[in-house]
Design a protein around this motif. Structure first.
Motif, PDB file in Angstrom:
ATOM      1  N   VAL A   1      30.200 -20.248  35.078  1.00  0.00           N
ATOM      2  CA  VAL A   1      29.802 -21.653  34.946  1.00  0.00           C
ATOM      3  C   VAL A   1      29.638 -21.948  33.464  1.00  0.00           C
ATOM      4  O   VAL A   1      28.914 -21.250  32.760  1.00  0.00           O
ATOM      5  CB  VAL A   1      28.482 -21.939  35.682  1.00  0.00           C
ATOM      6  CG1 VAL A   1      28.132 -23.419  35.581  1.00  0.00           C
ATOM      7  CG2 VAL A   1      28.555 -21.505  37.128  1.00  0.00           C
ATOM      8  N   ARG A   2      30.317 -22.980  33.005  1.00  0.00           N
ATOM      9  CA  ARG A   2      30.281 -23.296  31.576  1.00  0.00           C
ATOM     10  C   ARG A   2      29.920 -24.757  31.388  1.00  0.00           C
ATOM     11  O   ARG A   2      30.595 -25.649  31.916  1.00  0.00           O
ATOM     12  CB  ARG A   2      31.646 -23.016  30.935  1.00  0.00           C
ATOM     13  CG  ARG A   2      31.747 -23.405  29.464  1.00  0.00           C
ATOM     14  CD  ARG A   2      33.150 -23.142  28.937  1.00  0.00           C
ATOM     15  NE  ARG A   2      33.281 -23.569  27.549  1.00  0.00           N
ATOM     16  CZ  ARG A   2      32.955 -22.815  26.497  1.00  0.00           C
ATOM     17  NH1 ARG A   2      32.499 -21.586  26.679  1.00  0.00           N
ATOM     18  NH2 ARG A   2      33.090 -23.277  25.262  1.00  0.00           N
ATOM     19  N   ARG A   3      28.844 -25.024  30.649  1.00  0.00           N
ATOM     20  CA  ARG A   3      28.586 -26.389  30.232  1.00  0.00           C
ATOM     21  C   ARG A   3      29.357 -26.621  28.947  1.00  0.00           C
ATOM     22  O   ARG A   3      29.139 -25.933  27.941  1.00  0.00           O
ATOM     23  CB  ARG A   3      27.100 -26.664  30.015  1.00  0.00           C
ATOM     24  CG  ARG A   3      26.882 -28.129  29.621  1.00  0.00           C
ATOM     25  CD  ARG A   3      25.453 -28.521  29.429  1.00  0.00           C
ATOM     26  NE  ARG A   3      25.395 -29.909  29.003  1.00  0.00           N
ATOM     27  CZ  ARG A   3      24.303 -30.534  28.613  1.00  0.00           C
ATOM     28  NH1 ARG A   3      23.135 -29.890  28.605  1.00  0.00           N
ATOM     29  NH2 ARG A   3      24.333 -31.808  28.235  1.00  0.00           N
ATOM     30  N   GLU A   4      30.263 -27.574  28.975  1.00  0.00           N
ATOM     31  CA  GLU A   4      31.130 -27.795  27.825  1.00  0.00           C
ATOM     32  C   GLU A   4      30.502 -28.807  26.873  1.00  0.00           C
ATOM     33  O   GLU A   4      30.358 -29.984  27.213  1.00  0.00           O
ATOM     34  CB  GLU A   4      32.511 -28.290  28.281  1.00  0.00           C
ATOM     35  CG  GLU A   4      33.514 -28.386  27.149  1.00  0.00           C
ATOM     36  CD  GLU A   4      33.632 -27.086  26.380  1.00  0.00           C
ATOM     37  OE1 GLU A   4      33.091 -27.031  25.243  1.00  0.00           O
ATOM     38  OE2 GLU A   4      34.219 -26.135  26.909  1.00  0.00           O
ATOM     39  N   LEU A   5      30.149 -28.344  25.700  1.00  0.00           N
ATOM     40  CA  LEU A   5      29.520 -29.198  24.700  1.00  0.00           C
ATOM     41  C   LEU A   5      30.518 -29.758  23.702  1.00  0.00           C
ATOM     42  O   LEU A   5      30.173 -30.628  22.903  1.00  0.00           O
ATOM     43  CB  LEU A   5      28.427 -28.413  23.966  1.00  0.00           C
ATOM     44  CG  LEU A   5      27.274 -27.909  24.848  1.00  0.00           C
ATOM     45  CD1 LEU A   5      26.288 -27.090  24.026  1.00  0.00           C
ATOM     46  CD2 LEU A   5      26.563 -29.073  25.524  1.00  0.00           C
ATOM     47  N   SER A   6      31.743 -29.257  23.736  1.00  0.00           N
ATOM     48  CA  SER A   6      32.780 -29.764  22.838  1.00  0.00           C
ATOM     49  C   SER A   6      33.599 -30.832  23.552  1.00  0.00           C
ATOM     50  O   SER A   6      34.322 -30.539  24.507  1.00  0.00           O
ATOM     51  CB  SER A   6      33.699 -28.628  22.376  1.00  0.00           C
ATOM     52  OG  SER A   6      34.846 -29.141  21.730  1.00  0.00           O
ATOM     53  N   THR A   7      33.481 -32.064  23.089  1.00  0.00           N
ATOM     54  CA  THR A   7      34.243 -33.153  23.702  1.00  0.00           C
ATOM     55  C   THR A   7      35.734 -32.947  23.486  1.00  0.00           C
ATOM     56  O   THR A   7      36.544 -33.201  24.390  1.00  0.00           O
ATOM     57  CB  THR A   7      33.802 -34.503  23.116  1.00  0.00           C
ATOM     58  OG1 THR A   7      32.402 -34.666  23.330  1.00  0.00           O
ATOM     59  CG2 THR A   7      34.546 -35.654  23.763  1.00  0.00           C
ATOM     60  N   ARG A   8      36.098 -32.489  22.302  1.00  0.00           N
ATOM     61  CA  ARG A   8      37.516 -32.247  22.033  1.00  0.00           C
ATOM     62  C   ARG A   8      38.088 -31.241  23.019  1.00  0.00           C
ATOM     63  O   ARG A   8      39.154 -31.455  23.610  1.00  0.00           O
ATOM     64  CB  ARG A   8      37.696 -31.734  20.603  1.00  0.00           C
ATOM     65  CG  ARG A   8      39.147 -31.353  20.256  1.00  0.00           C
ATOM     66  CD  ARG A   8      39.239 -30.538  18.979  1.00  0.00           C
ATOM     67  NE  ARG A   8      38.421 -29.342  19.034  1.00  0.00           N
ATOM     68  CZ  ARG A   8      38.765 -28.236  19.699  1.00  0.00           C
ATOM     69  NH1 ARG A   8      39.893 -28.203  20.387  1.00  0.00           N
ATOM     70  NH2 ARG A   8      37.979 -27.188  19.690  1.00  0.00           N
ATOM     71  N   ARG A   9      37.366 -30.159  23.235  1.00  0.00           N
ATOM     72  CA  ARG A   9      37.857 -29.139  24.155  1.00  0.00           C
ATOM     73  C   ARG A   9      37.901 -29.675  25.589  1.00  0.00           C
ATOM     74  O   ARG A   9      38.824 -29.387  26.352  1.00  0.00           O
ATOM     75  CB  ARG A   9      36.960 -27.900  24.071  1.00  0.00           C
ATOM     76  CG  ARG A   9      37.422 -26.750  24.960  1.00  0.00           C
ATOM     77  CD  ARG A   9      36.550 -25.533  24.757  1.00  0.00           C
ATOM     78  NE  ARG A   9      36.828 -24.900  23.492  1.00  0.00           N
ATOM     79  CZ  ARG A   9      35.916 -24.394  22.680  1.00  0.00           C
ATOM     80  NH1 ARG A   9      34.628 -24.490  23.005  1.00  0.00           N
ATOM     81  NH2 ARG A   9      36.256 -23.807  21.554  1.00  0.00           N
ATOM     82  N   TRP A  10      36.885 -30.458  25.962  1.00  0.00           N
ATOM     83  CA  TRP A  10      36.837 -31.023  27.318  1.00  0.00           C
ATOM     84  C   TRP A  10      38.065 -31.884  27.595  1.00  0.00           C
ATOM     85  O   TRP A  10      38.621 -31.861  28.699  1.00  0.00           O
ATOM     86  CB  TRP A  10      35.564 -31.848  27.462  1.00  0.00           C
ATOM     87  CG  TRP A  10      35.327 -32.448  28.813  1.00  0.00           C
ATOM     88  CD1 TRP A  10      35.490 -33.756  29.169  1.00  0.00           C
ATOM     89  CD2 TRP A  10      34.880 -31.768  29.995  1.00  0.00           C
ATOM     90  NE1 TRP A  10      35.167 -33.942  30.493  1.00  0.00           N
ATOM     91  CE2 TRP A  10      34.778 -32.737  31.033  1.00  0.00           C
ATOM     92  CE3 TRP A  10      34.556 -30.451  30.279  1.00  0.00           C
ATOM     93  CZ2 TRP A  10      34.369 -32.413  32.316  1.00  0.00           C
ATOM     94  CZ3 TRP A  10      34.137 -30.127  31.569  1.00  0.00           C
ATOM     95  CH2 TRP A  10      34.049 -31.102  32.563  1.00  0.00           C
ATOM     96  N   VAL A  11      38.508 -32.616  26.589  1.00  0.00           N
ATOM     97  CA  VAL A  11      39.645 -33.521  26.763  1.00  0.00           C
ATOM     98  C   VAL A  11      40.981 -32.787  26.638  1.00  0.00           C
ATOM     99  O   VAL A  11      41.916 -33.032  27.407  1.00  0.00           O
ATOM    100  CB  VAL A  11      39.580 -34.674  25.743  1.00  0.00           C
ATOM    101  CG1 VAL A  11      40.836 -35.528  25.794  1.00  0.00           C
ATOM    102  CG2 VAL A  11      38.346 -35.535  25.997  1.00  0.00           C
TER     103      VAL A  11
END
Length: 609
Positions: free
Chosen positions: A273-283
């Motif tokens: 389970v990963r909370r993604e804090l990088s918006t760039r990576r999320w997109v």
């Protein structure tokens, strides 16, 4: 903050307590509404941790504690009560089965559950509670400030402990004493396998005795730690634990690089389970095979909790940051709009309050009503703009905006005794150039500072970024050895004693405190006292808004940005309750492993990796 008085009268035993919701104190608590009471136990939750660890003692400044431990105990030590993830400001029984307090809030008495046990089977007693309180106030900066108004703890019997306060009227204290982690006195005062006396004031890699749902199974210092579920956990059937703590093992693998951590997540087996804090990576980066095949799920959760303020913090223990005009000038150099457009795809929002997302607590417009009355007492000690202007951060919405804000920043520096000579911002008297070293612990710091360092350089400031390893970073922050850092300040719907640790003068010189800015402001101190001793909810909210406004107008930090949703990606091996808690947004410990899915994923990706 203030305590709602439910149906029980003063000095009558009560179980659940709430700072906000009267119904939570009168309605029987049988478990959290969102959990699956029949959730099966088993499997392993794999998680990633960043940096390293060298200690199992999270309560002291020295050392870096292992994943799974926090200064409120983590998964190893229980607290007297458990804070609810679905009802803000509400606590339910854990080690303590009930508590009471008099009408004047001058003390609180907690009655322990007679079934409470340490992992070695020894009963948890009031003597453990008293020892824990005294020890934590001595060795832990956070607990020292959090429980600053508690004069003493006294064992009335084996199962009752009384906390006596330094003055009456602090309506929060009876409630927050439930946050006290309880530690085993007999273990810490004993000897290890080599006959050496243990010392809670020092780091240790000897697995400590606990009382919580998990204990340390094995570990490799700085590399991995595995926790195992305690089969005979004494509190397994308490309402706060029904449908929770479902994993047999918690495995944390440490990574030194965020990119390596993400790559490991995409391959499977290291992070479930990963909370993604990088918006760039999320997109951009969630296009790997496991996600495309449905083996990894992307989901955005929502929560109603106050967003922890993330901001640049300048160390006011350094003389050059003590002038408010300098701090305002530094605020004008941060171009959030350009950063949001180019780095975050326009998806992030900027903080405008230390109590973001709370309509009740966040300041707005001009002060009025009770808030204005609170501020009037300090009018001569506050910037005049507090009363005449709505606080607004700079908005870089046009090409000329950057030139406009930087010109204003230069003017403010000039008023504060600095000027540009030969392209360098220097002190008018000494000729010394203004320097700022931003301290970071990962390459993410390059993105965060990328919207302020170039503009600072444009006005002649020697602005740099230095990235160091996690352990060194933690130690330097705890000892206030920095010019500027990015820091997060968590808040709740019922602010109170913790504000002393964030902004109070006494905490400014206490290593390990969260007053990382070094604020020493008599107005802030006075407002904190008014918050702690607020007579009712209206007084509390008015004073919190006043504090918010004073912090903002003094430019003690440069607010950054937040994600409006909780962005998670997880391997499709879990059973998840249909609803997650509204307040916290996510409770991973209410999830459970689907053994067939786990086995299928393990077989599939073991053959591919």
């Amino acid at each position: 903050m203030f305590l709602v008085i439910g149906g029980a009268g003063a000095q009558e035993w009560r179980t659940s307590s709430s700072l906000i919701n009267p119904e939570a104190e009168t309605k029987p608590f049988e478990g959290y509404s969102y959990v699956n009471p029949e959730a099966p136990k088993g499997g392993t939750l794999n998680s990633a941790a960043f940096g390293t660890f060298d200690s199992f003692n999270p309560f002291i400044v020295r050392g870096t504690p292992a994943a799974g431990l926090t200064y409120f105990g983590g998964v190893l030590w229980e607290t007297l009560m458990q804070q609810s993830p679905e009802d803000p400001g509400t606590s339910h029984p854990l080690i303590a089965e009930a508590f009471k307090y008099p009408d004047d809030y001058s003390l609180a008495t907690y009655r322990l559950n007679p079934q409470a046990r340490w992992h070695d089977g020894t009963p948890i007693t009031a003597e453990d509670v008293v020892w824990s309180f005294n020890t934590l106030k001595e060795i832990s900066p956070q607990h020292n400030r959090y429980f600053a108004s508690v004069e003493e703890a006294v064992a009335l019997s084996d199962h009752e402990v009384e906390f006596r306060f330094d003055q009456a009227g602090n309506r929060e204290l009876p409630h927050i004493m439930g946050d006290l982690p309880v530690l085993p006195k007999h273990w810490w005062e004993g000897t290890d396998a080599q006959g050496r006396k243990r010392d809670i004031k020092s780091p240790t890699l000897e697995p400590p005795l606990g009382s919580g749902p998990y204990r340390i199974a094995r570990f490799q210092p700085g590399s991995e730690i595995i926790w195992e579920r305690v089969e005979d956990y004494w509190a397994a059937d308490l309402p706060v634990n029904i449908g929770r703590n479902n994993f047999d093992r918690l495995r944390y693998t440490y990574f030194q690089d965020d990119n390596a951590e993400f790559l490991a997540f995409t391959k499977g087996g290291f992070e479930d389970v990963r909370r993604e804090l990088s918006t760039r990576r999320w997109v951009q980066d969630y296009d790997f095979p496991a996600l495309e095949e449905g083996d990894v799920i992307k989901h955005e959760f929502t929560d109603t909790s106050i967003e922890p303020m993330q901001a640049f913090v300048f160390n006011m223990r350094e003389p050059r940051f003590q002038d408010r005009r300098v701090r305002e000038a530094l605020t004008l150099a941060y171009n959030f709009q350009e950063q949001n457009r180019t780095q975050f795809f326009g998806l992030n929002k900027r903080f405008g309050s230390y109590f973001e997302k709370s309509d009740e607590l966040a300041s707005s417009g001009l002060p009025q009503g009770r808030e204005l009355k609170v501020l009037e007492e300090f009018r001569d000690q506050l910037p005049p703009e507090v009363f005449t202007e709505e606080f607004k951060l700079p908005v870089f919405d046009a090409p000329q905006a950057e030139r406009q804000y930087l010109r204003e920043a230069v003017r403010l520096f000039d008023e504060a005794g600095w000027e540009i000579r030969n392209g360098r911002m220097v002190n008018k008297e000494t000729g010394e150039q203004f320097r700022i070293e931003f301290l970071g612990a990962s390459p993410t710091s390059e993105v965060i500072t990328g919207a302020i360092i170039p503009n600072l350089r444009r006005i002649g400031i020697d602005a740099t970024l230095r990235i160091i390893d996690t352990s060194q970073y933690i130690q330097r922050v705890q000892n206030f050895d920095f010019d500027a850092i990015t820091y997060r300040f968590a808040q709740s719907e019922s602010p109170g004693n913790e504000q002393r640790d964030y902004w109070g003068s006494e905490a400014a010189d206490l290593p390990g405190s969260q007053n990382v800015a070094g604020i020493k402001d008599p107005v802030v101190d006075a407002l904190i006292q008014k918050i702690i001793y607020a007579k009712d909810r209206e007084d509390l909210t008015a004073t919190v808004r006043a504090l918010d406004r004073v912090l903002l107008w003094n430019y003690y930090t440069v607010p950054q940005y937040y994600q409006p949703t909780l962005r998670y990606a997880y391997w499709n091996k879990f059973g998840i309750p249909k609803k997650q808690p509204d307040y916290a947004g996510v409770d991973i410990f209410s999830w459970w492993i689907d053994p067939e899915r786990e086995a299928a994923l393990a077989a599939k990706y073991r053959s591919q990796n």
